[in-house]
Design an enzyme around this catalytic site. Structure first.
Site, PDB file in Angstrom:
ATOM      1  N   ARG A 101      10.909  -6.134   5.258  1.00  0.00           N
ATOM      2  CA  ARG A 101       9.764  -6.789   4.589  1.00  0.00           C
ATOM      3  C   ARG A 101      10.350  -7.625   3.460  1.00  0.00           C
ATOM      4  O   ARG A 101      10.483  -7.182   2.338  1.00  0.00           O
ATOM      5  CB  ARG A 101       8.812  -5.732   4.069  1.00  0.00           C
ATOM      6  CG  ARG A 101       7.585  -6.290   3.359  1.00  0.00           C
ATOM      7  CD  ARG A 101       6.626  -5.153   3.031  1.00  0.00           C
ATOM      8  NE  ARG A 101       5.472  -5.593   2.259  1.00  0.00           N
ATOM      9  CZ  ARG A 101       5.475  -5.704   0.935  1.00  0.00           C
ATOM     10  NH1 ARG A 101       6.563  -5.394   0.218  1.00  0.00           N
ATOM     11  NH2 ARG A 101       4.392  -6.102   0.294  1.00  0.00           N
TER      12      ARG A 101
ATOM     13  N   SER B 221      -1.758  -3.136   9.105  1.00  0.00           N
ATOM     14  CA  SER B 221      -2.238  -2.513   7.858  1.00  0.00           C
ATOM     15  C   SER B 221      -3.754  -2.511   7.876  1.00  0.00           C
ATOM     16  O   SER B 221      -4.364  -3.548   8.148  1.00  0.00           O
ATOM     17  CB  SER B 221      -1.813  -3.354   6.646  1.00  0.00           C
ATOM     18  OG  SER B 221      -0.464  -3.645   6.695  1.00  0.00           O
TER      19      SER B 221
ATOM     20  N   LYS C 145       4.135  -3.465  -4.147  1.00  0.00           N
ATOM     21  CA  LYS C 145       3.349  -4.524  -3.495  1.00  0.00           C
ATOM     22  C   LYS C 145       2.439  -5.102  -4.563  1.00  0.00           C
ATOM     23  O   LYS C 145       1.533  -4.420  -5.052  1.00  0.00           O
ATOM     24  CB  LYS C 145       2.529  -3.953  -2.337  1.00  0.00           C
ATOM     25  CG  LYS C 145       1.634  -4.966  -1.596  1.00  0.00           C
ATOM     26  CD  LYS C 145       0.883  -4.283  -0.465  1.00  0.00           C
ATOM     27  CE  LYS C 145      -0.246  -5.090   0.136  1.00  0.00           C
ATOM     28  NZ  LYS C 145       0.178  -6.111   1.098  1.00  0.00           N
TER      29      LYS C 145
HETATM   30  C1  TZP Z   1       3.861  -2.483   1.649  1.00  0.00           C
HETATM   31  C2  TZP Z   1       2.816  -1.638   1.016  1.00  0.00           C
HETATM   32  N1  TZP Z   1       1.535  -1.579   1.518  1.00  0.00           N
HETATM   33  C3  TZP Z   1       0.714  -0.769   0.843  1.00  0.00           C
HETATM   34  S1  TZP Z   1       1.547  -0.057  -0.483  1.00  0.00           S
HETATM   35  C4  TZP Z   1       3.020  -0.852  -0.098  1.00  0.00           C
HETATM   36  C5  TZP Z   1       4.262  -0.660  -0.899  1.00  0.00           C
HETATM   37  C6  TZP Z   1       4.809   0.720  -0.765  1.00  0.00           C
HETATM   38  O1  TZP Z   1       5.946   0.826  -1.578  1.00  0.00           O
HETATM   39  P1  TZP Z   1       6.315   2.183  -2.323  1.00  0.00           P
HETATM   40  O2  TZP Z   1       6.685   3.204  -1.281  1.00  0.00           O
HETATM   41  O3  TZP Z   1       7.487   1.823  -3.195  1.00  0.00           O
HETATM   42  O4  TZP Z   1       5.100   2.584  -3.120  1.00  0.00           O
HETATM   43  C1  ICP Z   2       1.457  -3.025   4.302  1.00  0.00           C
HETATM   44  C2  ICP Z   2       2.017  -2.165   5.169  1.00  0.00           C
HETATM   45  C3  ICP Z   2       1.341  -0.985   5.579  1.00  0.00           C
HETATM   46  N1  ICP Z   2       1.930  -0.140   6.429  1.00  0.00           N
HETATM   47  C4  ICP Z   2       3.183  -0.393   6.925  1.00  0.00           C
HETATM   48  C5  ICP Z   2       3.797   0.596   7.870  1.00  0.00           C
HETATM   49  N2  ICP Z   2       3.859  -1.482   6.575  1.00  0.00           N
HETATM   50  C6  ICP Z   2       3.363  -2.405   5.729  1.00  0.00           C
HETATM   51  N3  ICP Z   2       4.020  -3.426   5.415  1.00  0.00           N
END
Ligand code: TZP
Ligand code: ICP
Ligand code: MG
Length: 210
Positions: free
Chosen positions: A39, A110, A139
């Site tokens: 990502r 998502s 995020k």
């Molecule tokens: C990509 C994404 N989508 C919802 S939360 C998130 C980030 C999760 O990152 P972390 O595990 O550091 O909280």
């Molecule tokens: C936003 C997200 C939610 N869930 C997963 C698995 N990946 C992502 N990038």
């Protein structure tokens, strides 16, 4: 998709890592992560040739550990690299177009509410990512934390459809996420910032998979 694949689903981009991202990925793979998602987004993310080169390096590593290599959002790159799958948000392309172009690939979506989950399942997603469960710093445009009750409600609606929880998940709260209905936990910072990745992944893994 075998829901055990979602057991510990590591997501990373160069922006998330303090130390060498490839070293972080290698250690995470050695420790036993069951799925990886590249990502690459946000301030200072790689683009162009450097991005593709980094993606290929990650893919190669995942292949040597037989761990699925999933690309976030970038369907074009996923197709170019013949990645094992993609993960898209609500705003990304219609799944049907990707489905046509990539038979047999993993498609993750998502979702943030029951309507989105219903739609993703109807559109042929292989799993849904539900969150953020807890507060996250990884995020920037994350929605407010939804919490465990939300996850349980989504599990009730989903039957045994593959669900991975995401957002602020740590070694301390991972088991609560699982017992609230997630098949696995998806994490960025708990691994990227870990001083002992082997230990962190072991603490996250649900060992006795039936
Ligand atoms: C990509 C994404 N989508 C919802 S939360 C998130 C980030 C999760 O990152 P972390 O595990 O550091 O909280
Ligand atoms: C936003 C997200 C939610 N869930 C997963 C698995 N990946 C992502 N990038
Ligand atoms: Mg997206």
């Amino acid at each position: 998709m075998d829901c055990n694949r979602l057991n510990v689903y590591f997501i990373m981009g160069t922006v998330n890592c303090k130390k060498d991202p490839l070293k972080t990925l290698e250690e995470a793979l050695q420790a036993g992560i069951t799925c990886f998602q590249l990502r690459e987004k946000g301030e200072g993310a790689l683009i162009g040739a450097a991005y593709e080169e980094f993606a290929r390096a990650c893919q190669k590593m995942c292949q040597s550990y037989q761990v699925p290599f999933i690309v976030n959002d970038d369907v074009e790159l996923a197709l170019k690299l013949n990645a094992d799958g993609i993960h898209v948000g609500q705003e990304d392309l219609a799944l049907s177009t990707f489905r046509e172009q990539a038979k047999g690939k993993i498609v993750g979506v998502s979702v943030h509410n029951s309507r989105e989950m219903k739609q993703a399942i109807l559109n042929g997603a292989d799993y849904v990512g539900i969150g953020p469960i807890y507060r996250t710093k990884s995020k920037t445009d994350a929605k407010p934390p939804a919490g465990l009750p939300f996850l349980s409600a989504m599990r009730k609606q989903a039957g045994n459809f593959p669900i991975v929880g995401i957002g602020g998940i740590t070694e301390e709260n991972a088991s609560a996420v699982r017992s609230s209905g997630a098949d696995g936990v998806s994490v960025i910072s708990v691994i990227c910032h870990s001083k002992d990745i082997k230990q962190t992944v072991e603490n996250l893994l649900l060992e006795n998979i039936n």
